[in-house]
Motif scaffolding. Structure first.
Motif, mmCIF file in Angstrom:
data_model
loop_
_atom_site.group_PDB
_atom_site.id
_atom_site.type_symbol
_atom_site.label_atom_id
_atom_site.label_comp_id
_atom_site.label_asym_id
_atom_site.label_seq_id
_atom_site.Cartn_x
_atom_site.Cartn_y
_atom_site.Cartn_z
ATOM 1 N N ARG A 44 0.952 -1.288 0.031
ATOM 2 C CA ARG A 44 -0.018 0.017 0.033
ATOM 3 C C ARG A 44 1.140 1.098 0.040
ATOM 4 O O ARG A 44 1.920 1.185 0.373
ATOM 5 C CB ARG A 44 -0.776 0.040 1.266
ATOM 6 C CG ARG A 44 -1.855 -1.246 1.219
ATOM 7 C CD ARG A 44 -2.889 -1.173 2.314
ATOM 8 N NE ARG A 44 -3.724 -2.434 2.200
ATOM 9 C CZ ARG A 44 -4.488 -2.895 3.048
ATOM 10 N NH1 ARG A 44 -4.138 -2.704 4.301
ATOM 11 N NH2 ARG A 44 -5.116 -4.198 2.929
ATOM 12 N N GLU A 45 0.429 2.166 -0.222
ATOM 13 C CA GLU A 45 1.134 3.643 -0.276
ATOM 14 C C GLU A 45 1.891 3.899 1.036
ATOM 15 O O GLU A 45 3.091 4.336 0.890
ATOM 16 C CB GLU A 45 0.174 4.750 -0.618
ATOM 17 C CG GLU A 45 -0.443 4.738 -2.222
ATOM 18 C CD GLU A 45 -1.498 6.058 -2.524
ATOM 19 O OE1 GLU A 45 -1.055 6.912 -1.786
ATOM 20 O OE2 GLU A 45 -2.289 5.869 -3.183
ATOM 21 N N GLY A 46 1.296 3.906 1.930
ATOM 22 C CA GLY A 46 1.911 4.240 3.177
ATOM 23 C C GLY A 46 3.167 2.966 3.488
ATOM 24 O O GLY A 46 4.049 3.554 4.163
ATOM 25 N N GLU A 47 2.994 1.685 3.450
ATOM 26 C CA GLU A 47 3.988 0.793 3.550
ATOM 27 C C GLU A 47 5.157 1.067 2.484
ATOM 28 O O GLU A 47 6.234 0.615 3.077
ATOM 29 C CB GLU A 47 3.441 -0.477 3.136
ATOM 30 C CG GLU A 47 2.278 -0.812 4.075
ATOM 31 C CD GLU A 47 1.583 -2.274 3.792
ATOM 32 O OE1 GLU A 47 1.918 -2.972 2.630
ATOM 33 O OE2 GLU A 47 0.688 -2.733 4.548
ATOM 34 N N GLU A 48 4.963 1.478 1.275
ATOM 35 C CA GLU A 48 5.879 1.667 0.415
ATOM 36 C C GLU A 48 7.016 2.787 0.859
ATOM 37 O O GLU A 48 8.232 2.818 0.875
ATOM 38 C CB GLU A 48 5.421 2.290 -0.732
ATOM 39 C CG GLU A 48 6.367 2.158 -1.926
ATOM 40 C CD GLU A 48 5.632 2.232 -3.409
ATOM 41 O OE1 GLU A 48 5.816 3.579 -4.018
ATOM 42 O OE2 GLU A 48 4.935 1.546 -4.001
ATOM 43 N N ALA A 49 6.519 3.724 1.586
ATOM 44 C CA ALA A 49 7.236 4.919 2.026
ATOM 45 C C ALA A 49 8.031 4.499 3.181
ATOM 46 O O ALA A 49 9.134 4.912 3.501
ATOM 47 C CB ALA A 49 6.364 6.015 2.279
ATOM 48 N N ASP A 50 7.314 3.657 3.903
ATOM 49 C CA ASP A 50 8.040 3.255 5.266
ATOM 50 C C ASP A 50 9.080 2.379 4.969
ATOM 51 O O ASP A 50 10.280 2.447 5.698
ATOM 52 C CB ASP A 50 7.095 2.371 6.159
ATOM 53 C CG ASP A 50 5.960 3.489 6.910
ATOM 54 O OD1 ASP A 50 6.301 4.584 6.912
ATOM 55 O OD2 ASP A 50 4.906 2.625 7.330
ATOM 56 N N GLU A 51 9.158 1.467 3.991
ATOM 57 C CA GLU A 51 9.954 0.368 3.372
ATOM 58 C C GLU A 51 11.332 1.545 2.906
ATOM 59 O O GLU A 51 12.401 0.856 3.203
ATOM 60 C CB GLU A 51 9.733 -0.336 2.354
ATOM 61 C CG GLU A 51 8.728 -1.490 2.888
ATOM 62 C CD GLU A 51 8.033 -2.457 1.777
ATOM 63 O OE1 GLU A 51 8.472 -2.155 0.703
ATOM 64 O OE2 GLU A 51 7.195 -2.948 2.069
ATOM 65 N N LYS A 53 12.207 4.339 3.965
ATOM 66 C CA LYS A 53 12.947 4.977 5.095
ATOM 67 C C LYS A 53 13.705 3.975 5.666
ATOM 68 O O LYS A 53 14.879 4.073 6.268
ATOM 69 C CB LYS A 53 11.804 5.450 5.895
ATOM 70 C CG LYS A 53 11.194 6.737 5.341
ATOM 71 C CD LYS A 53 10.306 7.399 6.542
ATOM 72 C CE LYS A 53 9.585 8.502 5.988
ATOM 73 N NZ LYS A 53 8.330 8.992 6.765
#
Length: 60
Positions: A44-51, A53
């Motif tokens: 998902r969009e949020g998971e992609e940014a967390d990965e 980082k």
């Protein structure tokens, strides 16, 4: 058995078997495709940014 007049054509048993085989093959292929598609994990969009980082922190 029906006698056909000259010039009339009927698909007969062979035509039925070919269509039945194609239908069965299509069913099996669609079932297999659905099984393979269910194995795919889409982030998902949020998971992609967390990965991203997490990857940057791991590199440092």
């Amino acid at each position: 058995m029906t006698v056909l007049a000259a010039g009339e054509v009927s698909p007969g048993l062979l035509g039925f078997l070919v269509v039945a085989f194609l239908g069965l093959a299509l069913y099996i292929l669609i079932k297999s495709m659905n099984k393979q598609m269910s194995k795919i994990q889409v982030p998902r969009e949020g998971e992609e940014a967390d990965e991203a980082k997490t990857d940057e922190k791991a590199k440092k």
